[in-house]
Scaffold this active site. Structure first.
Site, PDB file in Angstrom:
ATOM      1  N   GLY A 195      -1.136 -25.305  19.842  1.00 30.81           N
ATOM      2  CA  GLY A 195      -1.379 -25.715  21.182  1.00 30.81           C
ATOM      3  C   GLY A 195      -2.951 -25.983  21.558  1.00 30.81           C
ATOM      4  O   GLY A 195      -3.356 -26.762  22.230  1.00 30.81           O
ATOM      5  N   ASN A 196      -3.705 -24.750  21.278  1.00 30.51           N
ATOM      6  CA  ASN A 196      -5.119 -24.945  21.683  1.00 30.51           C
ATOM      7  C   ASN A 196      -6.031 -25.768  21.120  1.00 30.51           C
ATOM      8  O   ASN A 196      -7.050 -26.144  21.598  1.00 30.51           O
ATOM      9  CB  ASN A 196      -5.672 -23.259  21.241  1.00 30.51           C
ATOM     10  CG  ASN A 196      -5.630 -23.319  19.633  1.00 30.51           C
ATOM     11  OD1 ASN A 196      -4.655 -23.167  19.015  1.00 30.51           O
ATOM     12  ND2 ASN A 196      -6.740 -23.222  19.236  1.00 30.51           N
ATOM     13  N   LYS A 220      14.739 -19.734  24.953  1.00 27.12           N
ATOM     14  CA  LYS A 220      13.169 -20.426  24.869  1.00 27.12           C
ATOM     15  C   LYS A 220      12.892 -20.905  26.469  1.00 27.12           C
ATOM     16  O   LYS A 220      13.571 -21.862  26.770  1.00 27.12           O
ATOM     17  CB  LYS A 220      13.208 -21.413  23.909  1.00 27.12           C
ATOM     18  CG  LYS A 220      11.771 -22.033  23.848  1.00 27.12           C
ATOM     19  CD  LYS A 220      10.866 -21.207  23.330  1.00 27.12           C
ATOM     20  CE  LYS A 220       9.335 -21.996  22.896  1.00 27.12           C
ATOM     21  NZ  LYS A 220       8.430 -20.759  22.680  1.00 27.12           N
ATOM     22  N   LYS A 224       7.305 -24.940  15.863  1.00 28.90           N
ATOM     23  CA  LYS A 224       6.645 -25.907  14.980  1.00 28.90           C
ATOM     24  C   LYS A 224       6.190 -24.996  13.752  1.00 28.90           C
ATOM     25  O   LYS A 224       5.827 -25.773  12.532  1.00 28.90           O
ATOM     26  CB  LYS A 224       5.590 -26.356  15.426  1.00 28.90           C
ATOM     27  CG  LYS A 224       4.442 -25.787  16.052  1.00 28.90           C
ATOM     28  CD  LYS A 224       3.180 -25.407  15.140  1.00 28.90           C
ATOM     29  CE  LYS A 224       2.103 -24.570  15.744  1.00 28.90           C
ATOM     30  NZ  LYS A 224       1.264 -23.922  14.985  1.00 28.90           N
ATOM     31  N   LYS A 238       4.743 -17.370  13.763  1.00 33.63           N
ATOM     32  CA  LYS A 238       3.767 -17.566  12.797  1.00 33.63           C
ATOM     33  C   LYS A 238       4.009 -16.816  11.372  1.00 33.63           C
ATOM     34  O   LYS A 238       3.781 -16.868  10.382  1.00 33.63           O
ATOM     35  CB  LYS A 238       2.443 -17.290  13.190  1.00 33.63           C
ATOM     36  CG  LYS A 238       2.136 -18.261  14.634  1.00 33.63           C
ATOM     37  CD  LYS A 238       0.940 -18.077  15.301  1.00 33.63           C
ATOM     38  CE  LYS A 238       0.844 -18.874  16.648  1.00 33.63           C
ATOM     39  NZ  LYS A 238       1.418 -20.186  16.740  1.00 33.63           N
TER      40      LYS A 238
END
Length: 343
Positions: free
Chosen positions: A25-26, A143, A227, A289
């Site tokens: 997102g960054n 979430k 994602k 991740k």
């Protein structure tokens, strides 16, 4: 994995092959987290400069990206206009943000490639991701999405069938299911574009969550997907050699936030799973991740790397970040490098 190749199907001149880059997102918002259109366009333009350099060097790139801030903005619009127009569902929010961000990424990458005298063959695919309708996440949504609201306002949306939780002094916040991604439904179309030489942007935000009915038809569901977990699926689907998960830190950390905090360099999937089982990685941030990096290598990928956006070029070569490789001998040989990274 097949031998390294470029976008036109020939062997890569640098031996790297096909790389799937998952942009965090960054990479989609301003330095202060701003998600205004101008801030997003500027942030994406910076990210695409690094991607364009990789493409020019002969690396065959496929892209995916996060969409958390953008979906959050749409949810705020839902809340503010609920008395005028019906709120749209999360699958629609995912589709809308995939389209907007895909357009933005394609435009920025085409411009960066043209400045380098390269053909601008870039495409974005609005992508669906299959989940299991019986996934326990649907019974126990956890979430958090969107902003905090006072109880009275939150109850308006509870009446519409949404799940909200009391988060104490901050107020109430919506929680939604986050089921495990099982299949990138539109992988055949993505593979066709990749094979035709297009740098393809796909499965943004983890993809639009869909379930498959008894007749084989897919339909959208109220959920959000991680994602990075979808990125591992997508990387395998397009026969990528390397998965790079770009985030806002240069490495995954061990003992994060303590006096013993240290960067994690080269590691095997087995070792990384041991660290995860010991509670080293936060579930809402680094945990997915790490899981994605391990899944890709366990499925036959050559290498996964977790690192910051500014280190993407070195990460593709396995020379930066937390590098996950199944080859135990290669990891052992590189142990002094890993130790130096951690020091």
């Amino acid at each position: 994995m097949t031998t390294p190749r470029t976008a036109n199907g020939t062997r890569s001149t640098n031996g790297t092959g096909r790389v799937l880059i998952a942009l965090g997102g960054n990479a989609m918002t301003g330095p202060d987290g701003s998600a205004t259109p101008d801030a997003q366009r500027a942030a994406v333009a910076v990210a695409m400069e690094a991607v364009a350099d990789l493409i020019v060097s002969g690396v065959d790139v496929v892209l995916t990206h996060g969409n958390g801030p953008q979906v959050g903005n749409l949810l705020v619009k839902n809340e503010l206009t609920a008395h005028v127009v019906p709120p749209v569902t999360l699958d629609w929010c995912g589709a809308q943000t995939q389209g907007t961000l895909g357009f933005t990424v394609v435009s920025a990458l085409e411009a960066a490639l043209r400045r380098r005298g390269q053909p601008a063959r870039v495409a974005a695919v609005v992508t669906r991701t299959l989940v299991d309708a019986a996934d326990p996440a649907f019974e126990h949504p956890t979430k958090p999405v969107g902003r905090h609201l006072p109880q009275a306002e939150a109850e308006r949306f509870v009446a519409l069938g949404q799940h909200w939780e009391d988060r104490g002094a901050k107020g109430w916040r919506r929680v939604v299911p986050s089921p495990d991604p099982l299949e990138v439904v539109d992988a055949p179309a993505i593979r066709t574009l990749v094979a035709a030489g297009f740098t393809t942007v796909a499965a943004g935000g983890g993809g639009i969550p869909v379930v498959r009915d008894a007749d084989g038809a897919e339909r959208g569901v109220e959920a959000v997907l991680d994602k990075d977990l979808t990125a591992a699926l997508l990387a395998a689907s397009v026969d990528a050699d390397v998965l790079v998960i770009a985030t806002d830190v240069p490495n995954a950390m061990l003992d994060y936030g303590t006096a013993n905090q240290r960067e994690l360099g080269r590691v095997t999937p087995e070792e990384l799973r041991e660290h995860a089982a010991a509670g080293q990685f936060a579930g809402g941030s680094m945990g997915p991740k790490v899981e994605a990096a391990v899944r890709f290598v366990e499925a036959g990928g050559r290498r996964s790397v977790i690192t910051s956006l500014d280190r993407i070029t070195a990460a593709v070569a396995g020379e930066a970040g937390t590098v996950v490789e199944a080859n135990a001998a290669a990891v052992a040989a590189a142990a002094p490098v890993a130790a130096a990274d951690a020091g």
